[in-house]
Scaffold this motif. Sequence first.
Motif, PDB file in Angstrom:
ATOM      1  N   PRO A  25       0.808  -1.232   0.000  1.00 13.53           N
ATOM      2  CA  PRO A  25       0.000   0.000   0.000  1.00 13.53           C
ATOM      3  C   PRO A  25       0.842   1.283   0.000  1.00 13.53           C
ATOM      4  CG  PRO A  25      -0.644  -1.493   1.786  1.00 13.53           C
ATOM      5  CD  PRO A  25       0.652  -2.000   1.237  1.00 13.53           C
TER       6      PRO A  25
ATOM      7  N   SER B 249       4.647   2.414   5.033  1.00 14.59           N
ATOM      8  CA  SER B 249       3.301   2.196   4.480  1.00 14.59           C
ATOM      9  C   SER B 249       2.269   2.896   5.363  1.00 14.59           C
ATOM     10  CB  SER B 249       2.993   0.700   4.412  1.00 14.59           C
ATOM     11  OG  SER B 249       1.664   0.525   3.951  1.00 14.59           O
TER      12      SER B 249
ATOM     13  N   ARG C 225      -0.860   2.216   5.644  1.00 17.99           N
ATOM     14  CA  ARG C 225      -1.958   1.351   6.109  1.00 17.99           C
ATOM     15  C   ARG C 225      -1.515  -0.112   6.037  1.00 17.99           C
ATOM     16  NH1 ARG C 225      -3.936   2.757   0.761  1.00 17.99           N
ATOM     17  NH2 ARG C 225      -4.024   0.863  -0.502  1.00 17.99           N
TER      18      ARG C 225
ATOM     19  N   ASP D 283      -3.822  -4.773   1.995  1.00 17.89           N
ATOM     20  CA  ASP D 283      -5.234  -4.718   1.593  1.00 17.89           C
ATOM     21  C   ASP D 283      -5.851  -6.119   1.558  1.00 17.89           C
ATOM     22  OD1 ASP D 283      -5.285  -1.892   1.198  1.00 17.89           O
ATOM     23  OD2 ASP D 283      -4.106  -2.209  -0.630  1.00 17.89           O
TER      24      ASP D 283
ATOM     25  N   THR E 288      -2.352   3.716  -3.681  1.00 17.55           N
ATOM     26  CA  THR E 288      -1.218   3.574  -2.768  1.00 17.55           C
ATOM     27  C   THR E 288      -0.929   4.931  -2.119  1.00 17.55           C
ATOM     28  OG1 THR E 288       0.308   3.989  -4.586  1.00 17.55           O
ATOM     29  CG2 THR E 288      -0.155   1.688  -4.069  1.00 17.55           C
TER      30      THR E 288
ATOM     31  N   LYS F  47      -8.287   2.866   2.519  1.00 15.56           N
ATOM     32  CA  LYS F  47      -8.271   1.875   1.417  1.00 15.56           C
ATOM     33  C   LYS F  47      -9.328   2.320   0.397  1.00 15.56           C
ATOM     34  CE  LYS F  47      -9.264  -3.071   1.146  1.00 15.56           C
ATOM     35  NZ  LYS F  47      -9.838  -4.155   1.944  1.00 15.56           N
TER      36      LYS F  47
END
Length: 186
Positions: free
Chosen positions: A116, A152, A154, A157, A177, A182
């Motif tokens: 991400p 990153s 988050r 996914d 990204t 998300k």
Amino acid sequence: MAKPSQPAVKPGDDAQERRNFFTKVAAVVIGGFVALIPAATGLAVFLDPLRKKSKAGEMLPIAPLGAVPDDGIPRQFPVVAEHVDAWTQSKQPIGAVYIRRLPGQEKPECLSATCPHAGCFVAYDKPTDTFKCPCHNSSFAVDGAIIEPSPSPRAMDSLESEIVGGEILVKYENFYTGKAEKIVKL
Ligand code: FES
């Protein structure tokens, strides 16, 4: 001196010439139209983003259930989608996923292999039972949760999955990204 005599004009020659002329014009117009059909079809496919993206977001067959033992270890699989253009139909890789099943659990858990942070492929590191991104060293737990400090924004996914006829299907989607949320790329 006598002039060469003109060929005699027969009645109906004019009408015949007009018919020939219109036949030729019709042939050119129809020929051009027929030639345009494949070109227009190709252009429509090329310009139709919905058609191109119709495979993203569909439930795609990934692997037989037996390929993912319920030992909690993630397995990586390519995601292959059918690509259709004006002339050909072929299967093309569009990404990769990690699928694992917890002990005694039939339903698989599925994570996108795309980092991400900036979209590199994340690798599973069996000795530490974590995911690591080789690009900027983001790390994730085996369930995809982010391990700080990581660039990153988050966790990995997660993707929807289901089992149909002993086959694991995954709803493969791409997400933006570099964002904390998300968000599906349309
Ligand atoms: S792309 Fe994965 S850490 Fe940057």
